[in-house]
Design a protein around this motif. Structure first.
Motif, PDB file in Angstrom:
ATOM      1  N   VAL A 145      -2.802  10.656   8.135  1.00 33.03           N
ATOM      2  CA  VAL A 145      -2.183  10.471   9.445  1.00 33.03           C
ATOM      3  C   VAL A 145      -2.951  11.254  10.505  1.00 33.03           C
ATOM      4  CG1 VAL A 145      -0.095  10.896  10.800  1.00 33.03           C
ATOM      5  CG2 VAL A 145       0.093   9.937   8.503  1.00 33.03           C
ATOM      6  N   ALA A 146      -3.330  12.489  10.184  1.00 31.22           N
ATOM      7  CA  ALA A 146      -4.096  13.308  11.132  1.00 31.22           C
ATOM      8  C   ALA A 146      -5.457  12.673  11.421  1.00 31.22           C
ATOM      9  CB  ALA A 146      -4.268  14.719  10.585  1.00 31.22           C
ATOM     10  N   LYS A 147      -6.129  12.189  10.372  1.00 33.06           N
ATOM     11  CA  LYS A 147      -7.429  11.520  10.554  1.00 33.06           C
ATOM     12  C   LYS A 147      -7.263  10.265  11.401  1.00 33.06           C
ATOM     13  CE  LYS A 147     -11.744  10.481   9.381  1.00 33.06           C
ATOM     14  NZ  LYS A 147     -12.877  11.128   9.960  1.00 33.06           N
ATOM     15  N   SER A 148      -6.168   9.538  11.173  1.00 27.90           N
ATOM     16  CA  SER A 148      -5.896   8.326  11.932  1.00 27.90           C
ATOM     17  C   SER A 148      -5.693   8.631  13.416  1.00 27.90           C
ATOM     18  CB  SER A 148      -4.659   7.630  11.361  1.00 27.90           C
ATOM     19  OG  SER A 148      -4.287   6.551  12.157  1.00 27.90           O
ATOM     20  N   GLU A 149      -4.967   9.702  13.716  1.00 23.92           N
ATOM     21  CA  GLU A 149      -4.743  10.087  15.120  1.00 23.92           C
ATOM     22  C   GLU A 149      -6.051  10.494  15.794  1.00 23.92           C
ATOM     23  OE1 GLU A 149      -2.099   9.913  17.190  1.00 23.92           O
ATOM     24  OE2 GLU A 149      -1.209   8.754  15.558  1.00 23.92           O
ATOM     25  N   GLU A 150      -6.904  11.194  15.049  1.00 21.69           N
ATOM     26  CA  GLU A 150      -8.208  11.586  15.591  1.00 21.69           C
ATOM     27  C   GLU A 150      -9.058  10.349  15.903  1.00 21.69           C
ATOM     28  OE1 GLU A 150     -12.252  13.631  13.864  1.00 21.69           O
ATOM     29  OE2 GLU A 150     -10.327  14.371  13.113  1.00 21.69           O
ATOM     30  N   HIS A 201      -1.748   2.668   7.805  1.00 19.26           N
ATOM     31  CA  HIS A 201      -1.369   1.287   8.072  1.00 19.26           C
ATOM     32  C   HIS A 201       0.048   1.162   8.638  1.00 19.26           C
ATOM     33  CE1 HIS A 201       0.148   2.131   4.056  1.00 19.26           C
ATOM     34  NE2 HIS A 201       1.070   1.208   4.286  1.00 19.26           N
ATOM     35  N   LYS A 202       0.794   2.237   8.690  1.00 16.17           N
ATOM     36  CA  LYS A 202       2.162   2.216   9.205  1.00 16.17           C
ATOM     37  C   LYS A 202       2.226   2.349  10.722  1.00 16.17           C
ATOM     38  CE  LYS A 202       4.438   2.058   5.291  1.00 16.17           C
ATOM     39  NZ  LYS A 202       5.378   1.000   4.966  1.00 16.17           N
ATOM     40  N   ASN A 203       1.149   2.787  11.357  1.00 15.11           N
ATOM     41  CA  ASN A 203       1.127   2.987  12.808  1.00 15.11           C
ATOM     42  C   ASN A 203       0.816   1.655  13.497  1.00 15.11           C
ATOM     43  OD1 ASN A 203       0.843   3.820  15.429  1.00 15.11           O
ATOM     44  ND2 ASN A 203      -0.549   5.497  14.964  1.00 15.11           N
ATOM     45  N   HIS A 204       1.842   1.015  14.027  1.00 16.72           N
ATOM     46  CA  HIS A 204       1.669  -0.303  14.621  1.00 16.72           C
ATOM     47  C   HIS A 204       1.032  -0.254  16.008  1.00 16.72           C
ATOM     48  CE1 HIS A 204       3.658  -2.267  11.334  1.00 16.72           C
ATOM     49  NE2 HIS A 204       4.608  -1.345  11.378  1.00 16.72           N
ATOM     50  N   ARG A 227       0.833  -1.187   0.000  1.00 12.23           N
ATOM     51  CA  ARG A 227       0.000   0.000   0.000  1.00 12.23           C
ATOM     52  C   ARG A 227       0.874   1.246   0.000  1.00 12.23           C
ATOM     53  NH1 ARG A 227      -4.019  -1.754   4.785  1.00 12.23           N
ATOM     54  NH2 ARG A 227      -4.054   0.469   5.115  1.00 12.23           N
ATOM     55  N   PRO A 228       0.379   2.323  -0.597  1.00 18.33           N
ATOM     56  CA  PRO A 228       1.189   3.554  -0.635  1.00 18.33           C
ATOM     57  C   PRO A 228       1.337   4.170   0.757  1.00 18.33           C
ATOM     58  CG  PRO A 228      -1.008   3.960  -1.487  1.00 18.33           C
ATOM     59  CD  PRO A 228      -0.895   2.470  -1.252  1.00 18.33           C
ATOM     60  N   GLU A 229       2.319   5.032   0.870  1.00 13.49           N
ATOM     61  CA  GLU A 229       2.543   5.745   2.128  1.00 13.49           C
ATOM     62  C   GLU A 229       1.339   6.634   2.440  1.00 13.49           C
ATOM     63  OE1 GLU A 229       5.162   5.807   4.359  1.00 13.49           O
ATOM     64  OE2 GLU A 229       5.878   4.041   3.284  1.00 13.49           O
ATOM     65  N   PRO A 230       0.942   6.712   3.709  1.00 13.53           N
ATOM     66  CA  PRO A 230      -0.197   7.580   4.059  1.00 13.53           C
ATOM     67  C   PRO A 230       0.177   9.056   3.940  1.00 13.53           C
ATOM     68  CG  PRO A 230       0.716   6.556   6.023  1.00 13.53           C
ATOM     69  CD  PRO A 230       1.424   5.960   4.856  1.00 13.53           C
ATOM     70  N   THR A 231      -0.788   9.859   3.527  1.00 11.34           N
ATOM     71  CA  THR A 231      -0.576  11.297   3.424  1.00 11.34           C
ATOM     72  C   THR A 231      -0.689  11.928   4.803  1.00 11.34           C
ATOM     73  OG1 THR A 231      -2.916  11.748   3.055  1.00 11.34           O
ATOM     74  CG2 THR A 231      -1.546  11.309   1.098  1.00 11.34           C
ATOM     75  N   ALA A 232      -0.325  13.195   4.896  1.00 12.21           N
ATOM     76  CA  ALA A 232      -0.410  13.910   6.173  1.00 12.21           C
ATOM     77  C   ALA A 232      -1.859  14.006   6.647  1.00 12.21           C
ATOM     78  CB  ALA A 232       0.201  15.297   6.038  1.00 12.21           C
ATOM     79  N   GLU A 233      -2.786  14.166   5.714  1.00 11.13           N
ATOM     80  CA  GLU A 233      -4.208  14.228   6.079  1.00 11.13           C
ATOM     81  C   GLU A 233      -4.686  12.895   6.644  1.00 11.13           C
ATOM     82  OE1 GLU A 233      -5.514  15.095   2.236  1.00 11.13           O
ATOM     83  OE2 GLU A 233      -4.993  17.223   2.330  1.00 11.13           O
TER      84      GLU A 233
END
Length: 142
Positions: free
Chosen positions: A80-85, A114-117, A72-78
């Motif tokens: 990553v922010a959505k994932s943290e929320e 998907h990179k945040n373990h 899968r491609p690298e996640p964008t900054a948006e």
């Protein structure tokens, strides 16, 4: 005087019995052992999964033995922010005891990043609390 002394002893013994801590049931002990065994298994699988890429790199005669973590491609900054929320919302649901909702939010957060373990580990812990040990092992090895 001979009657007063045994009476005091009986009252003292009765008070002492009321403060005894009940012993845990066999089911509680067994559940504790199961949970400890699952955490140990998750730890061993996690450590083993870290060794797989090293073992594949050291294999010189096999060109197909490379381990592809994710295509899968690298996640964008948006993302990553959505994932943290979503992670914060899932943590709140977990603390309130709503484990199924927390799993859904962690899954959505993983879809975004998907990179945040840590998300996989948190979702695995929710599965352990729900006694879905197979799903917990799958998440622990991601």
């Amino acid at each position: 005087q001979t009657l007063a002394c045994p009476l005091r002893l009986r009252v003292f013994a009765a008070k002492r019995r009321s403060f005894q801590i009940p012993s845990p049931s066999l089911a509680d002990i067994f559940a504790g052992w199961i949970q400890a065994a699952v955490f140990f298994l998750l730890f061993v699988l996690n450590q083993f999964s870290r060794l797989l890429p090293r073992m594949a790199d050291s294999d010189s005669d096999s060109s197909t033995a490379t381990v592809v973590a994710s295509e899968r491609p690298e996640p964008t900054a948006e993302q990553v922010a959505k994932s943290e929320e979503l992670k914060q919302k899932a943590n709140a649901q977990f603390q309130e005891g709503h484990l199924n909702e927390a799993i859904e939010l962690y899954t959505e957060a993983i879809d975004n990043n998907h990179k945040n373990h840590i998300l996989y580990a948190n979702r695995a812990f929710c599965h352990v609390k729900l006694e879905n040990y197979g799903s917990a092992i799958i998440d622990a090895t991601e």
